[in-house]
Design a protein around this motif. Structure first.
Motif, short mmCIF file in Angstrom:
data_model
loop_
_atom_site.label_atom_id
_atom_site.label_comp_id
_atom_site.label_asym_id
_atom_site.label_seq_id
_atom_site.Cartn_x
_atom_site.Cartn_y
_atom_site.Cartn_z
N PRO A 41 60.28 -13.69 16.54
CA PRO A 41 59.08 -13.71 17.87
C PRO A 41 58.22 -12.40 17.86
O PRO A 41 59.00 -11.45 17.40
CB PRO A 41 59.90 -13.93 19.08
CG PRO A 41 61.23 -13.47 18.64
CD PRO A 41 61.59 -13.80 17.16
N PRO A 42 57.20 -12.33 18.43
CA PRO A 42 56.32 -11.05 18.27
C PRO A 42 56.91 -10.05 19.36
O PRO A 42 57.88 -10.35 20.23
CB PRO A 42 55.27 -11.54 19.30
CG PRO A 42 55.11 -13.12 19.21
CD PRO A 42 56.60 -13.50 18.94
N ARG A 43 56.69 -8.87 18.74
CA ARG A 43 57.61 -7.49 19.50
C ARG A 43 57.28 -7.52 21.10
O ARG A 43 58.02 -7.27 21.76
CB ARG A 43 57.03 -6.47 19.01
CG ARG A 43 57.74 -5.05 19.19
CD ARG A 43 57.34 -3.80 18.63
NE ARG A 43 57.93 -2.51 19.02
CZ ARG A 43 59.19 -2.30 18.60
NH1 ARG A 43 59.68 -2.85 17.63
NH2 ARG A 43 59.76 -0.95 18.80
N ILE A 90 59.82 -7.32 24.33
CA ILE A 90 59.99 -6.25 25.27
C ILE A 90 59.82 -6.90 26.65
O ILE A 90 60.50 -6.38 27.49
CB ILE A 90 58.63 -5.13 24.94
CG1 ILE A 90 59.30 -4.62 23.61
CG2 ILE A 90 58.74 -4.18 26.28
CD1 ILE A 90 58.20 -3.70 23.00
N THR A 91 59.02 -7.83 26.79
CA THR A 91 58.74 -8.45 28.09
C THR A 91 59.89 -9.07 28.61
O THR A 91 60.36 -8.95 29.81
CB THR A 91 57.67 -9.36 28.01
OG1 THR A 91 56.38 -8.70 27.65
CG2 THR A 91 57.48 -9.96 29.54
N LEU A 92 60.43 -9.80 27.85
CA LEU A 92 61.80 -10.53 28.27
C LEU A 92 63.10 -9.53 28.47
O LEU A 92 63.71 -9.77 29.41
CB LEU A 92 62.35 -11.37 27.01
CG LEU A 92 61.31 -12.56 26.78
CD1 LEU A 92 61.97 -13.42 25.55
CD2 LEU A 92 61.26 -13.76 27.96
N ALA A 93 63.01 -8.42 27.84
CA ALA A 93 64.00 -7.39 28.15
C ALA A 93 63.92 -6.89 29.50
O ALA A 93 64.66 -6.56 30.32
CB ALA A 93 64.08 -6.39 26.98
N ALA A 99 66.19 -7.08 32.65
CA ALA A 99 66.77 -5.76 33.31
C ALA A 99 66.70 -6.02 34.77
O ALA A 99 67.62 -5.50 35.49
CB ALA A 99 66.27 -4.70 32.71
N LEU A 100 65.33 -6.15 35.06
CA LEU A 100 65.09 -6.15 36.65
C LEU A 100 65.89 -7.44 37.26
O LEU A 100 66.24 -7.06 38.55
CB LEU A 100 63.64 -6.61 36.68
CG LEU A 100 62.62 -5.42 36.35
CD1 LEU A 100 61.18 -5.83 36.75
CD2 LEU A 100 62.94 -4.25 37.31
#
Length: 319
Positions: free
Chosen positions: A281-283, A287-290, A294-295
């Motif tokens: 998947p795109p980088r 990052i958005t999913l991570a 986390a939130l």
């Protein structure tokens, strides 16, 4: 009629082999259970046993010495490594044939290892009396020449080793015009035989199992693993002799769907590096999913340990 017992739990293979042996004039018994096979040997006394040592999850290896003590046993197995062959002969096998096999060669090996038939006892000749001698005209005596011993079907171990030592000095013949114009598989076989190479030698060189090499020579594409792995095997074998494999690859693609575009992680099938497609998947999405994950974890922890926190926060924001 000679009797052969087949011990193999591959039903389709056993049916085909039984048909071949029956057409050759043998009485054929078969079983897929080792214990039943040993009872059949004690009751039927077959002239020969064809044993797949991998029957019942390799239980055939344990039964091989017991069966070999009663009658000749030819191991007919897909276990074709050098150590497997050595283990089979050490356990008492009369011969060892790996799958896939050539029918003519197997029948020759069976005939060579078959128990000799029991001698036929001729009836006693009547004692000739004097009157009988006078009435019977004298016949010229015909002496039969001494029967020559049959030539051995297989070479001795010493002769085979000598042949292997002399392989390098054997001149390599040129291909005939018909061999050069033959199909892909027959051209490969002609090149291999022309250079005095065995499938085992080529397997060690290009790391492709010999039964896959034989399937390529016979153009039995259905016996190859599906997908890019089969094409890589064909290319490896063809490049070993400098033969173009494009036509054979096109024929394979016309029969089976092959996708070679996507990168993949690899694993080994029959000593051949095989790839399975995996899309990354795109980088930015990772990052958005991570961040969202986390939130969510932080909010859940706060709500668990301080349930009033969000009420106070919302009250402060509304005021």
């Amino acid at each position: 009629m000679r009797t052969i017992l087949i011990i193999d739990d591959d039903v389709a293979f056993t049916a085909k082999l039984k048909e071949q042996l029956s057409e050759a004039g043998y009485r054929v018994l078969n079983t897929s259970i080792i214990a039943h096979a040993e009872r059949e040997c004690a009751r039927e006394h077959p002239d020969l046993v064809l044993l797949e040592v991998r029957t019942e999850r390799d239980a055939g290896w344990e039964a091989l010495p017991r069966l070999a003590a009663l009658q000749p046993v030819i191991v007919l197995s897909s276990a074709g490594l050098e150590e497997d062959v050595m283990r089979g002969f050490a356990a008492g096998a009369a011969d060892y044939v790996t799958k896939p096999y050539r029918t003519g060669e197997l029948l020759a090996r069976i005939q060579a290892r078959m128990l000799p038939e029991a001698p036929v006892i001729a009836p006693a000749k009547p004692v000739a009396t004097a009157a009988t001698v006078e009435e019977t005209p004298a016949m010229p005596s015909k002496r039969r020449p001494a029967e020559e011993e049959p030539e051995p079907v297989f070479m001795s171990e010493a002769e085979e080793l000598a042949l292997l030592r002399n392989t390098e000095s054997t001149p390599i013949r040129q291909l005939t015009e018909s061999e050069e114009q033959a199909s892909f598989g027959r051209r490969l076989r002609a090149e291999r035989q022309r250079r005095h190479l065995t499938l085992v030698q080529i397997e060690n060189d290009i790391k492709v199992r010999m039964y896959y090499l034989q399937a390529i020579e016979d153009e039995q594409w259905s016996l190859l693993p599906r997908g890019p792995a089969a094409l890589r095997m064909m290319r490896a074998y063809a490049s070993y002799f400098g033969i173009d494999s494009a036509a054979a690859e096109a024929e394979y693609r016309s029969r089976y769907q092959v996708d070679e575009k996507s990168p993949a992680f690899s694993f080994t099938v029959g000593n051949v590096n095989t790839r399975i497609t995996r899309r990354t998947p795109p980088r930015w999405l990772i990052i958005t999913l991570a961040v969202v994950l986390a939130l969510a974890i932080a909010g859940g922890a706060i709500a668990y340990f301080d349930p009033a926190f969000f009420n106070q926060l919302f009250g402060a924001l509304s005021s």
